[in-house]
Structure formats: C-alpha cells, structure tokens
Design an enzyme around this catalytic site. Structure first.
Site, PDB file in Angstrom:
ATOM      1  N   GLU A  38      49.400  55.516  43.440  1.00 26.18           N
ATOM      2  CA  GLU A  38      49.238  55.814  44.777  1.00 26.18           C
ATOM      3  C   GLU A  38      50.660  56.154  45.651  1.00 26.18           C
ATOM      4  O   GLU A  38      50.575  56.696  46.449  1.00 26.18           O
ATOM      5  CB  GLU A  38      48.109  54.796  45.610  1.00 26.18           C
ATOM      6  CG  GLU A  38      47.232  55.896  46.390  1.00 26.18           C
ATOM      7  CD  GLU A  38      45.871  54.846  46.793  1.00 26.18           C
ATOM      8  OE1 GLU A  38      45.074  55.280  46.233  1.00 26.18           O
ATOM      9  OE2 GLU A  38      46.267  53.946  47.516  1.00 26.18           O
TER      10      GLU A  38
ATOM     11  N   HIS B 163      45.729  50.494  17.998  1.00 23.50           N
ATOM     12  CA  HIS B 163      44.669  51.139  17.096  1.00 23.50           C
ATOM     13  C   HIS B 163      44.021  52.357  17.776  1.00 23.50           C
ATOM     14  O   HIS B 163      42.908  52.824  17.111  1.00 23.50           O
ATOM     15  CB  HIS B 163      43.753  49.994  16.482  1.00 23.50           C
ATOM     16  CG  HIS B 163      44.457  49.057  15.912  1.00 23.50           C
ATOM     17  ND1 HIS B 163      44.443  48.814  14.420  1.00 23.50           N
ATOM     18  CD2 HIS B 163      45.167  47.686  16.435  1.00 23.50           C
ATOM     19  CE1 HIS B 163      45.324  47.722  13.967  1.00 23.50           C
ATOM     20  NE2 HIS B 163      45.666  47.207  15.168  1.00 23.50           N
TER      21      HIS B 163
ATOM     22  N   LYS C 184      37.967  63.256  50.253  1.00 23.40           N
ATOM     23  CA  LYS C 184      36.992  62.666  51.093  1.00 23.40           C
ATOM     24  C   LYS C 184      36.676  63.584  52.190  1.00 23.40           C
ATOM     25  O   LYS C 184      35.444  63.907  52.422  1.00 23.40           O
ATOM     26  CB  LYS C 184      37.790  61.724  51.906  1.00 23.40           C
ATOM     27  CG  LYS C 184      38.052  60.229  51.072  1.00 23.40           C
ATOM     28  CD  LYS C 184      38.494  59.199  52.010  1.00 23.40           C
ATOM     29  CE  LYS C 184      39.041  58.118  51.218  1.00 23.40           C
ATOM     30  NZ  LYS C 184      39.565  57.083  52.132  1.00 23.40           N
TER      31      LYS C 184
HETATM   32  O1  PA5 Z   1      46.215  51.350  48.667  1.00 25.19           O
HETATM   33  C1  PA5 Z   1      45.353  51.786  49.815  1.00 25.19           C
HETATM   34  O2  PA5 Z   1      45.660  51.929  50.588  1.00 25.19           O
HETATM   35  C2  PA5 Z   1      44.079  52.301  49.261  1.00 25.19           C
HETATM   36  O3  PA5 Z   1      43.936  52.012  47.683  1.00 25.19           O
HETATM   37  C3  PA5 Z   1      43.064  51.557  49.763  1.00 25.19           C
HETATM   38  O4  PA5 Z   1      43.171  50.089  49.466  1.00 25.19           O
HETATM   39  C4  PA5 Z   1      41.661  51.945  49.604  1.00 25.19           C
HETATM   40  O5  PA5 Z   1      41.449  53.221  49.553  1.00 25.19           O
HETATM   41  C5  PA5 Z   1      40.593  51.231  50.415  1.00 25.19           C
HETATM   42  O6  PA5 Z   1      40.823  51.451  51.659  1.00 25.19           O
HETATM   43  P1  PA5 Z   1      40.098  50.611  52.686  1.00 25.19           P
HETATM   44  O7  PA5 Z   1      40.611  49.025  52.600  1.00 25.19           O
HETATM   45  O8  PA5 Z   1      40.348  51.038  53.964  1.00 25.19           O
HETATM   46  O9  PA5 Z   1      38.514  50.495  52.521  1.00 25.19           O
END
Ligand code: PA5
Length: 435
Positions: free
Chosen positions: A288, A309, A423
């Site tokens: 990310e 494997h 989303k």
């Molecule tokens: O690293 C990040 O920012 C994301 O992976 C969030 O942790 C994830 O989308 C969850 O978001 P939230 O804590 O707002 O529900």
C-alpha cells in the site's frame, strides 16, 4: 546484546553501489525527519516508541486484564492496517497452536478475527463457533466508516446484545478509533464503550505500536513494554545517517537498486510458520505504501520450506524478475533432536544426533546457494530469535525502510488513493446515499 543483522552479500550489489547512494539517503532522511512537506503529516509513528502515551498504555493493560478475566475469546474486528500487525505479532509471539490449547494452558483468551472480509459464510461460522464461549470485542477502524468492519460489528453487536443484553454488552465492547471523528467515535461516546485512540498523524499500516495492535497483543499475554523497548532501540539505531552504520537504510536502498535492475517482485521468505502472518503484515505495509504513480515493487510473502514445494520451481527456473528477502531466525524458540532408529528403514540415521532446526538451516543454505547460482539476488535479515524485543525492533526496521524507500523513489508512502477507487464503485452499486 545480539542484534538484528542485514546481509546483502548474495544480492549482486557491490558495497560501492550502496555507498554511491549516500547523498540520496541523506536527502530522504532529512525530508522524512524534518517532515517539511505534506507527507510529514503522517509521521507520528516515528517518535512513538520514545514517548508512548503512558495513560493510554495503562488503560490498555487494564482493559486487557479485564478481557482476560471475563472472556474465553476476543474477537478483533478490523481490516488492513487495523488488524494485520496485531495478528502478525500474536501469532509470532505465542504458541503455534494458541487457539487450540486447553484454556488452562493458555496465556490468554482465544483470539479470532472478523471484519477483514465480506464473506457471509465466514461470519455465520464464526458466530456458530462462539456459542458457549464468553466473548469480548475490539473494533478497530481509524476512519470508522470501512464497510467490512462496520458490517461485522453490526452483526456481532446484535449477537452480543441477544446473548448478554445491552448493558452487559457495553462492558464487553472496546473501540479503537479516531479521537473525535467517524461513526465509531460517535458509537463509542453514545453507548459509553471503553475506547482507545488512533493518533491522527499515524496511518493504518504504521499503527501496530498504538492501541490498534497493543490491546489485542496484551490480551494474548504479549509483553508490550518489551515490544516498545525493541522499537525504541530501532528508532535510535535506524536514525543514523551514514548508510554503513544503518542496516535499515541499506535494506531500503538495496530494494531500490534491485528494482532499477528490473527485479519487480520481492519474495519475503520465512522458515518459521509462526511468521506467516508477519509476511502478510509486511505485504500490506510495502504494497500500500510503494505501489503508486505507475511504479512499485510487488511484495509477495512466501513460506519455506512449505513453498519450496510449490514455488521453488518458478523461483529457480522462471523469469528472473524477482529477488528474495529472507527473515532468518538464528535460534529457534524450541528445538527437537532426531533420534537414532535401529532399523533405519527411512534412511535417516545420518541425521541422528542432529536437530530439526539444523535441517531447517541447511534447507536455507541450500536454497540460498541454488537460487543465487541461478541469478536470483538474495537479501537476508537476521533475527537472533523470535521474542517481543526483536519483533518490536523489526517492526520499526520495516516501517522506517518503507518510508525511506518511498522518499527515495519519489512517492508518498503514507497515502493510498488507489484503494478509494473500488470503494467508489462498490458504494454506488450498493446504493449508499450521498453525503
Ligand atoms: O493502512 C491503511 O491505511 C489501510 O490499510 C487501513 O488500515 C484499512 O483500509 C482500514 O481502514 P480503517 O482503519 O479506517 O477502517
């Protein structure tokens, strides 16, 4: 004291190539440490281990001891950065069969996870399995609006209220979210649930050392003070600007050098099954953070010897667009001797008096030799053993390497604009009201 080590001698990177990047590291270091551009809005994790909020830590310990006292199981509701770090640490630092041990042998209640997928079958099976267990819930969402945890919480809240009534449920629900905003904050304040804060300037995937990770970890019996001590030492050590003195920066640079040579995939390898979810946390942190603006190394966790494997063939003989980073554990938490057998029908007597870990280490050495001989670069991170201190330090190592790597490659390692795209479509297909 033993320390975490980093070895790039099998990566086809020469020392002078790392040295040449010293000026770039200094630039990235000062941008990150000075927090002078917009990316600096999300660097709260950097100093966190030095000065954690003592009051919050005391509240976490108090809540954890209450959950341990009144619950057979804790359900951690969250997705992405809101649960992967705690899961990684809980699995790394506890018995491999933690949830299956008899209650009287366990360090804490069983831990289950929800809200990290949208599967109705998973939720139905979870609620079916919970019948007969006393439970508590920790809902974790920084935005408070993420659909997977929000739906899971609505279902489990209803389930709890049917079982315990509204009043008792209030004492079994713990919220971790933003200090002021979002629907979870409104719910926590409106219903009077115990709540914990995710600091504004810390993004989800950098939040494992806040209440996000620390509460579930403390419930499982992990020494969170020791974990933070490791991170604090990481913070000091990985702030050195001279690349020869900073293995974290060496790792960050080695990744960039290899990426520049067309190695677009990084396999993150462990030889200990209890580290499988640490690989998943690492994947989310780097995936990310790195993957944007049309570039980024594809992070792929992989578990050896299991996956030798399944994936060994491809790594050895497939397209040479990948490199490996192995997390090597010097001393296993337990070792088991291999006995002499009179009949030797399995032909294993040549290993009598050796241990299982000895074989594991030779598998690592053999794999390293085979893969590097075929041109696959290998980076090795050495951990003296799996324990709170080293895992805390390792978390800091990866967070800092990820941030520095983002600055080196000219992207913002703290945002995730691409995640919003799916989303947008999903909510329009779901018919969510605007506004
Ligand atoms: O690293 C990040 O920012 C994301 O992976 C969030 O942790 C994830 O989308 C969850 O978001 P939230 O804590 O707002 O529900």
């Amino acid at each position: 004291m033993d320390n975490i080590g980093f070895d790039y001698s099998n990566s086809f990177i020469e020392h002078h190539q790392i040295e040449y990047m010293q000026p770039f590291i200094e630039m990235a270091h000062s941008l990150l440490h000075d927090g002078k551009d917009s990316r600096g809005d999300f660097i709260g994790w950097m100093d966190l281990p030095e000065d954690p909020d003592k009051h919050e830590l005391a509240m976490i310990e108090k809540a954890a001891s209450r959950i341990r006292h009144d619950s057979d199981a804790l359900i951690v509701i969250g997705i992405g950065g809101s649960y992967m770090g705690s899961r990684a640490c809980i699995e790394a630092l506890n018995h491999s069969f933690y949830n299956h041990l008899p209650i009287d042998r366990n360090r804490g209640p069983r831990i289950y996870y929800a809200g990290n997928n949208m599967s109705s079958s998973y939720m139905a099976d979870l609620m079916d399995m919970l019948d007969g267990l006393n439970i508590s819930i920790n809902v974790i969402s920084k935005s408070g609006t993420t659909i997977e945890p929000a739906v899971a919480f609505r279902l489990l809240k209803g389930y709890m209220e049917d079982r315990y009534g509204r009043e008792e449920s209030r004492h079994r629900i713990y919220i971790t979210t933003d200090r002021d905003s979002g629907s979870l904050r409104a719910l926590a304040d409106g219903e009077g649930y115990a709540s914990f804060v995710i600091p504004r300037d810390i993004g989800g995937r950098y939040s494992v050392l806040t209440a996000v990770g620390l509460l579930p970890m403390a419930v499982s019996g992990i020494d969170i003070g020791e974990l933070l001590a490791g991170a604090r030492h990481g913070m000091e050590e990985y702030s050195r600007t001279q690349v020869d003195d900073n293995i974290c920066y060496q790792y960050a640079m080695a990744r960039q050098i290899l990426y520049g040579r067309g190695k677009e995939i990084e396999l993150f390898i462990n030889y200990e099954p209890r580290l499988n979810n640490l690989g998943e946390w690492w994947k989310q942190l780097f995936g990310e953070s790195d993957g944007k603006d049309g570039r980024g190394i594809y992070p792929s966790p992989i578990n050896f010897t299991t996956d030798l494997h399944s994936m060994g063939q491809l790594i050895q003989d497939g397209r040479k667009n990948l490199f490996e980073t192995t997390l090597y554990i010097e001393r296993p938490n337990h070792d088991i001797g291999i006995r002499m057998d009179e009949s030797n029908l399995d032909g294993l007597n040549y290993l009598a008096d050796r241990t299982v870990d000895f074989v594991n280490k030779k598998a690592f050495e053999g794999t390293l030799m085979a893969h590097t001989r075929d041109g696959v670069p290998n980076l090795v991170i050495r951990l003296p053993r799996i324990g709170e201190y080293y895992i805390g330090k390792l978390i800091y190592f990866f967070q800092k390497a990820c941030a520095i790597g983002g600055y080196l490659s000219g992207i913002n390692p703290f945002n995730q604009p691409g995640v919003e795209e799916y989303k947008r479509y999903m909510f329009s297909f779901l018919g969510r009201p605007k506004g």
